[in-house]
Design an enzyme around this catalytic site. Structure first.
Site, mmCIF file in Angstrom:
data_model
loop_
_atom_site.group_PDB
_atom_site.id
_atom_site.type_symbol
_atom_site.label_atom_id
_atom_site.label_comp_id
_atom_site.label_asym_id
_atom_site.label_seq_id
_atom_site.Cartn_x
_atom_site.Cartn_y
_atom_site.Cartn_z
ATOM 1 N N SER A 433 27.025 6.375 -10.605
ATOM 2 C CA SER A 433 26.736 7.155 -9.398
ATOM 3 C C SER A 433 26.140 8.502 -9.821
ATOM 4 O O SER A 433 25.074 8.534 -10.434
ATOM 5 C CB SER A 433 27.999 7.311 -8.554
ATOM 6 O OG SER A 433 27.682 7.718 -7.252
ATOM 7 N N ASP A 508 24.367 -2.361 -2.755
ATOM 8 C CA ASP A 508 25.010 -1.044 -2.847
ATOM 9 C C ASP A 508 24.816 -0.294 -1.532
ATOM 10 O O ASP A 508 23.683 -0.001 -1.130
ATOM 11 C CB ASP A 508 24.396 -0.254 -4.008
ATOM 12 C CG ASP A 508 25.193 0.997 -4.365
ATOM 13 O OD1 ASP A 508 25.744 1.616 -3.450
ATOM 14 O OD2 ASP A 508 25.251 1.338 -5.557
ATOM 15 N N HIS A 540 28.623 -0.746 -4.422
ATOM 16 C CA HIS A 540 28.410 0.437 -5.260
ATOM 17 C C HIS A 540 29.028 0.294 -6.644
ATOM 18 O O HIS A 540 28.605 0.958 -7.587
ATOM 19 C CB HIS A 540 28.963 1.681 -4.562
ATOM 20 C CG HIS A 540 28.591 2.966 -5.238
ATOM 21 N ND1 HIS A 540 27.292 3.269 -5.599
ATOM 22 C CD2 HIS A 540 29.344 4.022 -5.651
ATOM 23 C CE1 HIS A 540 27.258 4.460 -6.181
ATOM 24 N NE2 HIS A 540 28.489 4.933 -6.237
#
Length: 592
Positions: A433, A508, A540
């Site tokens: 991320s 995602d 994700h």
């Protein structure tokens, strides 16, 4: 009440109304914030008045403030009555309020930014003034409600306080006491003073006296999470430390009395009632309520001992303005030799996250432990922008993401190279991320330092991410054109010289797969090689066990394939890993 900031305002849940309104004359003068310019509140307070506790980062650190609202006064705005806490530490949450004891219980970082403890703070500062304006003192002149007092006497307003219900929040005064003998029933408290600066002025008024110091109520070192009952008489403490796995204990806060008068020292009354669970002793049915049930959840009673705790390091930033904290996972020298070792940085680096602290999660980081077992040295460093260090540390990255974060990761690498721990010719980095963004950015902006990167679900350009998140830290695109351009990976792709693997789930819902495809187009245009690992049915982060195992295998293999040989040809399994022998910092590309 209105909050304003030139940086941003972090949201929180630290607002609590009190059972009754508090007049400034009830507060001890050493902690009051009322000044000559403040409106005079009528006494007694009229019907419709109320008081509340509210947290603010106005000083650069989250602290609690006591306000009183009186209808028709101060343009119908609440009046700041008292600063309940102050200094270069932060209150993170309110656990409970006990009006009878004049305490608010909070979780905070007073002891260390690497720990979290339960503290008691005085709401009024130990003021003993009654509602009839009469005041009482003890024989030695101390305020009887002051929890610093060794008398623990009552107050002339005690009868009034008896009528007030207890609610969940609290505070207390006096030096921090490390409560070493409370659980065993003893009351020998050693004290330590704090040199925290008090910079909590809320206006242009003259400097105000410092609020009382917090009293620490959780004895064990490490990270604590506390849930307190409405009466503030019992709390459940879930805690862990480096080398100490999670335990869950129930403590009781007593109501001792002395000469018929209530004591106001909460640290004297903390007693362990039950140990619900202790991962270090899962078979101990005598001392843990869960007993054999807890053992059933463990793979083996002593397996946790095989997870070596990382070393905690501290060192200055490259400009000397801040201190960085890091966790170092060093390979077993008996197996992999004395080093220097190939190095892998594990990074997140974005706001609202702290990766380095004194918790069992450091030992239970299985990716870091696996890489360590393979002969890699792994380091986590909380760069500027990370959480729990105050607004100044967090907001240093404002409007220019991906610059200072990279510089601080470079500083961590150079520290280990300088100490002879890491091989400068074999440095990798991974993250997910925001960490995936930084892993790729390190490869782009510091190609002479980082040679391999695994970027999981990376944000590749901030003009394509969630506006609520992005615009808080970057501002509006039209007002920060250069910042958005510089913070995008696209602007730095030509600098890449190392190996890059991107990992992303096709569905995602947070960082859309489009981020990876946009970066791929730029990599192709620049003639740069890349590797891609896609999970068609994952969001994700991969959740299915088979996907997780496959991903971890691919990540470790990627580092083995591209970092296993040093500049002089030494293998990762060799007794010594040869580098270029230089400890001099190398230049950083990308105009950092």
């Amino acid at each position: 009440h209105v909050e304003r900031s030139d940086v941003w305002i972090n949201l929180h849940h630290m607002f609590r109304t009190l059972p009754r309104a508090i007049h400034p004359i009830e507060c001890d003068r050493s902690g009051c914030d009322t000044v000559s310019s403040s409106p005079t509140l009528p006494h007694p307070l009229p019907e419709g008045s109320c008081s509340f506790l509210f947290a603010s980062e106005r000083t650069g650190f989250f602290h609690l403030y006591l306000y009183t609202y009186v209808p028709g006064i101060n343009n119908d705005r609440a009046v700041l009555v008292r600063t309940v806490s102050s200094g270069e530490w932060m209150v993170e949450s309110i656990a409970g309020i006990d009006m009878e004891k004049d305490l608010v219980y909070v979780m905070g970082t007073y002891e260390s930014v690497l720990e979290r403890h339960l503290y008691a703070l005085s709401i009024t500062g130990g003021g003993s003034t009654s509602r009839s304006s009469s005041s009482a003192t003890t024989a030695d002149g101390a305020s009887p409600m002051n929890i610093d007092s060794d008398h623990g006497g009552g107050s002339s307003s005690e009868a009034e306080m008896e009528k007030s219900p207890r609610t969940a929040l609290g505070g207390g005064g006096g030096p921090v006491r490390r409560l070493k003998n409370l659980i065993s029933g003893g009351h020998n408290n050693s004290s330590s003073s704090s040199n925290n600066n008090s910079n909590d002025s809320a206006s242009s008024a003259p400097p105000k006296p410092t609020p009382s110091s917090p009293i620490r109520l959780t004895m064990d070192r490490g990270m604590h999470s506390v849930v307190m009952d409405d009466d503030c008489s019992i709390f459940v403490d879930t805690s862990s430390d480096l080398g100490r796995p999670t335990s869950v204990k129930i403590f009781q806060i007593g109501n001792s009395s002395q000469n018929g008068r209530k004591r106001c020292k909460p640290e004297d009354d903390i007693k362990l009632k039950f140990t619900l669970y202790d991962a270090a002793h899962p078979n101990d049915e005598k001392n843990t309520v869960l007993g054999s049930f807890a053992n059933d959840m463990m793979a083996g009673p002593d397996q946790w001992k095989q997870l070596a705790a990382p070393e905690l390091l501290s060192f200055p930033t490259s400009d000397g303005s801040e201190t960085l904290h890091a966790a170092l996972y060093r390979p077993d020298a008996r197996i992999h030799g004395p080093g220097p070792y190939p190095l892998i940085c594990a990074v997140y680096g974005g706001p609202h996250v702290q990766r380095v602290n004194r918790s069992w999660s450091q030992c239970a980081d299985m990716r870091a432990q696996r890489l360590r077992s393979l002969g890699f040295c792994v380091i986590k460093c909380d760069n500027r922008g990370s959480a729990r260090r105050g607004l100044g540390f967090e907001s240093a990255i404002r409007r220019r993401l991906g610059r200072l974060e990279v510089l601080d990761q470079v500083t961590a690498v150079r520290q280990l190279v300088m100490r002879g721990i890491a091989d400068a010719s074999r440095v990798g980095i991974y993250g997910w991320s925001y960490g995936g963004y930084l892993a790729a950015m390190c490869l782009c902006r510091a190609p002479d330092v980082f040679h391999v990167a695994v970027a999981g679900a990376p944000v590749t350009s901030w003009d394509g991410y969630d506006t609520h998140y992005t615009e808080r830290y970057m501002g509006l695109p039209a007002e920060n054109t250069s910042g958005y351009r510089e913070s995008s990976l696209f602007s730095h792709v030509p600098n890449i010289r190392g190996k890059l693997m991107m990992v992303h789930g096709l569905i995602d819902e947070n960082v859309h797969f489009r981020h990876t495809t946009r970066l791929i187009n730029r990599l192709i245009a620049a003639g740069k090689d890349y590797d891609l690992l896609i999970f068609p049915d994952e969001r994700h982060s991969p959740r299915r066990l088979r996907d997780r195992i496959y991903m971890e295998q691919r990540i470790s293999e990627y580092f083995l394939n591209h970092l296993k040989t040093g500049s002089s040809g030494g293998q990762i399994q060799a007794q010594s890993v040869a580098g270029n022998g230089s400890t001099q910092p190398r230049p950083v590309a990308g105009h950092l």
